[in-house]
Design a protein around this motif. Structure first.
Motif, PDB file in Angstrom:
ATOM      1  N   VAL A  80       0.822  -1.209   0.027  1.00 29.41           N
ATOM      2  CA  VAL A  80       0.110   0.118  -0.091  1.00 29.41           C
ATOM      3  C   VAL A  80       0.839   1.188  -0.043  1.00 29.41           C
ATOM      4  CG1 VAL A  80      -1.876  -1.163   1.301  1.00 29.41           C
ATOM      5  CG2 VAL A  80      -0.148   0.054   2.506  1.00 29.41           C
ATOM      6  N   ARG A  81       2.365   1.131   0.008  1.00 29.42           N
ATOM      7  CA  ARG A  81       3.029   2.170   0.144  1.00 29.42           C
ATOM      8  C   ARG A  81       2.801   3.282  -1.173  1.00 29.42           C
ATOM      9  NH1 ARG A  81       7.443   0.002   1.217  1.00 29.42           N
ATOM     10  NH2 ARG A  81       7.264   0.398   3.592  1.00 29.42           N
ATOM     11  N   PRO A  82       2.465   3.010  -2.353  1.00 27.09           N
ATOM     12  CA  PRO A  82       2.124   3.822  -3.402  1.00 27.09           C
ATOM     13  C   PRO A  82       0.945   4.801  -3.067  1.00 27.09           C
ATOM     14  CG  PRO A  82       2.607   1.695  -4.446  1.00 27.09           C
ATOM     15  CD  PRO A  82       2.356   1.493  -2.801  1.00 27.09           C
ATOM     16  N   TRP A  83       0.269   4.496  -2.089  1.00 27.03           N
ATOM     17  CA  TRP A  83      -0.859   5.206  -1.724  1.00 27.03           C
ATOM     18  C   TRP A  83      -0.710   6.343  -0.821  1.00 27.03           C
ATOM     19  CZ3 TRP A  83      -1.543   0.332  -3.999  1.00 27.03           C
ATOM     20  CH2 TRP A  83      -2.461   0.512  -4.944  1.00 27.03           C
ATOM     21  N   ASN A  84       0.270   6.144  -0.151  1.00 29.19           N
ATOM     22  CA  ASN A  84       1.051   7.042   1.000  1.00 29.19           C
ATOM     23  C   ASN A  84      -0.383   7.056   2.174  1.00 29.19           C
ATOM     24  OD1 ASN A  84       3.260   7.867  -0.172  1.00 29.19           O
ATOM     25  ND2 ASN A  84       2.247   9.734  -1.298  1.00 29.19           N
ATOM     26  N   LEU A  85      -0.686   5.964   2.519  1.00 29.37           N
ATOM     27  CA  LEU A  85      -1.762   5.976   3.641  1.00 29.37           C
ATOM     28  C   LEU A  85      -1.205   6.084   5.035  1.00 29.37           C
ATOM     29  CD1 LEU A  85      -3.807   2.766   2.514  1.00 29.37           C
ATOM     30  CD2 LEU A  85      -4.279   5.291   2.212  1.00 29.37           C
ATOM     31  N   GLY A  86       0.247   5.877   5.149  1.00 27.18           N
ATOM     32  CA  GLY A  86       0.825   5.560   6.348  1.00 27.18           C
ATOM     33  C   GLY A  86       0.924   4.358   6.749  1.00 27.18           C
ATOM     34  N   THR A  87       1.229   3.900   7.979  1.00 28.26           N
ATOM     35  CA  THR A  87       1.491   2.540   8.533  1.00 28.26           C
ATOM     36  C   THR A  87       0.256   1.892   8.974  1.00 28.26           C
ATOM     37  OG1 THR A  87       3.776   3.118   9.345  1.00 28.26           O
ATOM     38  CG2 THR A  87       2.743   1.034  10.265  1.00 28.26           C
ATOM     39  N   PRO A  88      -0.147   0.822   8.460  1.00 29.71           N
ATOM     40  CA  PRO A  88      -1.452   0.182   8.916  1.00 29.71           C
ATOM     41  C   PRO A  88      -1.414  -0.278  10.231  1.00 29.71           C
ATOM     42  CG  PRO A  88      -0.730  -0.772   6.520  1.00 29.71           C
ATOM     43  CD  PRO A  88       0.402   0.112   7.454  1.00 29.71           C
ATOM     44  N   THR A  89      -2.532   0.038  10.989  1.00 31.74           N
ATOM     45  CA  THR A  89      -2.535  -0.491  12.314  1.00 31.74           C
ATOM     46  C   THR A  89      -3.194  -1.744  12.642  1.00 31.74           C
ATOM     47  OG1 THR A  89      -4.867   0.597  12.446  1.00 31.74           O
ATOM     48  CG2 THR A  89      -2.962   1.891  13.142  1.00 31.74           C
ATOM     49  N   GLU A  90      -3.979  -2.355  11.585  1.00 27.76           N
ATOM     50  CA  GLU A  90      -4.436  -3.592  11.251  1.00 27.76           C
ATOM     51  C   GLU A  90      -4.493  -4.195   9.964  1.00 27.76           C
ATOM     52  OE1 GLU A  90      -8.183  -6.444  13.326  1.00 27.76           O
ATOM     53  OE2 GLU A  90      -7.984  -4.090  13.783  1.00 27.76           O
ATOM     54  N   VAL A  91      -4.254  -5.568   9.939  1.00 29.91           N
ATOM     55  CA  VAL A  91      -4.252  -6.074   8.774  1.00 29.91           C
ATOM     56  C   VAL A  91      -5.201  -7.330   8.637  1.00 29.91           C
ATOM     57  CG1 VAL A  91      -3.442  -6.921   6.319  1.00 29.91           C
ATOM     58  CG2 VAL A  91      -2.589  -5.021   7.456  1.00 29.91           C
ATOM     59  N   THR A  92      -6.060  -7.797   7.907  1.00 28.50           N
ATOM     60  CA  THR A  92      -7.009  -8.777   8.049  1.00 28.50           C
ATOM     61  C   THR A  92      -7.373  -9.249   6.374  1.00 28.50           C
ATOM     62  OG1 THR A  92      -9.051  -7.826   8.222  1.00 28.50           O
ATOM     63  CG2 THR A  92      -7.825  -8.385  10.280  1.00 28.50           C
ATOM     64  N   ARG A  93      -7.714 -10.823   6.588  1.00 23.81           N
ATOM     65  CA  ARG A  93      -8.044 -11.181   5.285  1.00 23.81           C
ATOM     66  C   ARG A  93      -9.620 -11.382   5.323  1.00 23.81           C
ATOM     67  NH1 ARG A  93      -4.551 -13.746   1.922  1.00 23.81           N
ATOM     68  NH2 ARG A  93      -6.476 -13.941   0.449  1.00 23.81           N
ATOM     69  N   PRO A  94     -10.506 -10.936   4.299  1.00 20.08           N
ATOM     70  CA  PRO A  94     -11.939 -11.540   4.501  1.00 20.08           C
ATOM     71  C   PRO A  94     -12.342 -12.695   4.264  1.00 20.08           C
ATOM     72  CG  PRO A  94     -11.244 -10.207   2.338  1.00 20.08           C
ATOM     73  CD  PRO A  94     -10.048 -10.340   3.288  1.00 20.08           C
ATOM     74  N   ASP A  95     -13.210 -13.347   4.818  1.00 19.57           N
ATOM     75  CA  ASP A  95     -13.566 -14.895   4.460  1.00 19.57           C
ATOM     76  C   ASP A  95     -14.212 -15.112   3.331  1.00 19.57           C
ATOM     77  OD1 ASP A  95     -12.464 -15.362   7.010  1.00 19.57           O
ATOM     78  OD2 ASP A  95     -14.458 -14.874   8.047  1.00 19.57           O
ATOM     79  N   ARG A  96     -13.719 -14.774   2.337  1.00 20.65           N
ATOM     80  CA  ARG A  96     -14.297 -15.037   0.832  1.00 20.65           C
ATOM     81  C   ARG A  96     -13.177 -14.773  -0.350  1.00 20.65           C
ATOM     82  NH1 ARG A  96     -15.739 -10.569  -1.861  1.00 20.65           N
ATOM     83  NH2 ARG A  96     -17.281 -11.691  -3.131  1.00 20.65           N
ATOM     84  N   GLY A  97     -13.761 -15.194  -1.487  1.00 20.34           N
ATOM     85  CA  GLY A  97     -12.891 -14.848  -2.524  1.00 20.34           C
ATOM     86  C   GLY A  97     -11.852 -15.908  -2.824  1.00 20.34           C
TER      87      GLY A  97
END
Length: 310
Positions: free
Chosen positions: A10-27
């Motif tokens: 996600v660095r190209p979007w200059n969001l800052g550092t994620p505080t939480e990362v999860t995977r949805p239960d689908r796809g």
């Protein structure tokens, strides 16, 4: 994948550092993460089935729909710092969206009526979209569904060998030989437009009894209008159960009235869509992205679906 790896994505979007990362239960087709940054939740998608050009065209279509007065939202891709809405990564093209509110609707009468209504509203809006904005032209034979499956007789033989000869594999071998001819004839008679092509409850968001969002336009393209309904009924009902189909159609009919010819075509379109789903999964299997068990599941579902009446 570690959260630090997602932070790199996600660095190209200059969001800052994620505080939480999860995977949805689908796809099963793409890599998707929910990324929280400073109280906001974003959806990061790494595309596994489409290249940069096709995804960029999808984003053009989404922007066009975003300008329509729809009662629900569609995903709005966020531009990266260089203005691009799709960015190459070592895992594949990546795009980022704000998470839309809501949850997937149930397959009860109320949920299916909402699902059908949303598809009807969407198809009515897509009917006014210029065909040149279609990211894909789906008016193709089954042997052009997936680049890894150019020879359907060869695939039928592979399935017969890998899954052991059965009613399902025999049905597949016979159907792929004549369904194209029937659908090709329908394409000379029925209205064509841009369609979603992968519509169902799993791509719909509902909150407090109201549709809030329609997701996953990756397969959107040009084909028969009735194909959108055929695909949606296959994905939204339990093998075309009558009460479920009626509930879905009650919602859909608020916006779209199919012609008698479109109604007559639905069984063939359901069968073609079911076969296409098997072929698509088989292509991913040949590419090492799916298992033969997943292909078998698609084949069993397709066989049952095609033997249900509409």
């Amino acid at each position: 994948m570690a959260a630090s790896d997602v932070s790199d994505l996600v660095r190209p979007w200059n969001l800052g550092t994620p505080t939480e990362v999860t995977r949805p239960d689908r796809g099963t087709n793409n890599l998707v993460w929910l990324v929280q940054v400073a109280g906001d939740t974003f959806v990061l998608r790494v595309h596994r089935n489409a290249g940069l050009e096709q995804i960029a065209l999808e984003h053009v279509l989404l922007a066009e729909l975003g300008r329509r007065e729809l009662s629900f939202a569609v995903p709005a891709p966020i531009p990266a710092h260089d203005g691009r809405t799709v960015v190459p990564t070592n895992l594949g093209p990546a795009s980022l969206y704000r998470r839309l509110p809501g949850d997937h609707p149930p397959r009860d009468t109320a949920g299916l009526m909402l699902t059908g209504q949303a598809l009807g509203e969407l198809d009515a809006a897509l009917a006014d979209v210029d065909a040149e904005l279609a990211p894909i032209d789906w008016r193709r034979a089954l042997n052009a569904i997936h680049p890894a499956v150019p020879d359907l007789d060869e695939l039928a033989a592979d399935l017969d060998r890998e899954l052991s000869s059965s009613a399902e594999t025999t049905w597949f071998e016979r159907q792929v030989r004549d369904i194209d001819a029937r659908v090709r004839e329908w394409r000379t008679k029925l209205p064509t437009q841009v369609i979603h092509c992968d519509f169902g409850p799993s791509n719909l968001l509902v909150e407090n009894g109201t549709v809030t969002g329609v997701l996953d336009f990756e397969l959107a393209g040009l084909d028969l209008r009735a194909f959108d309904l055929a695909a949606a009924l296959g994905q939204s009902t339990d093998e075309l159960a009558t009460e479920q189909v009626e509930a879905f159609r009650a919602g859909y009919d608020r916006f779209i009235t199919l012609s008698a010819a479109e109604g007559a075509a639905l069984p063939d379109l359901v069968a073609q869509r079911a076969l296409g789903s098997v072929i698509w999964r088989a292509g991913r299997w040949r590419q090492g992205l799916s298992t033969v068990a997943e292909v078998a599941d698609r084949l069993t579902s397709a066989y049952r679906l095609a033997h249900c009446g509409l």
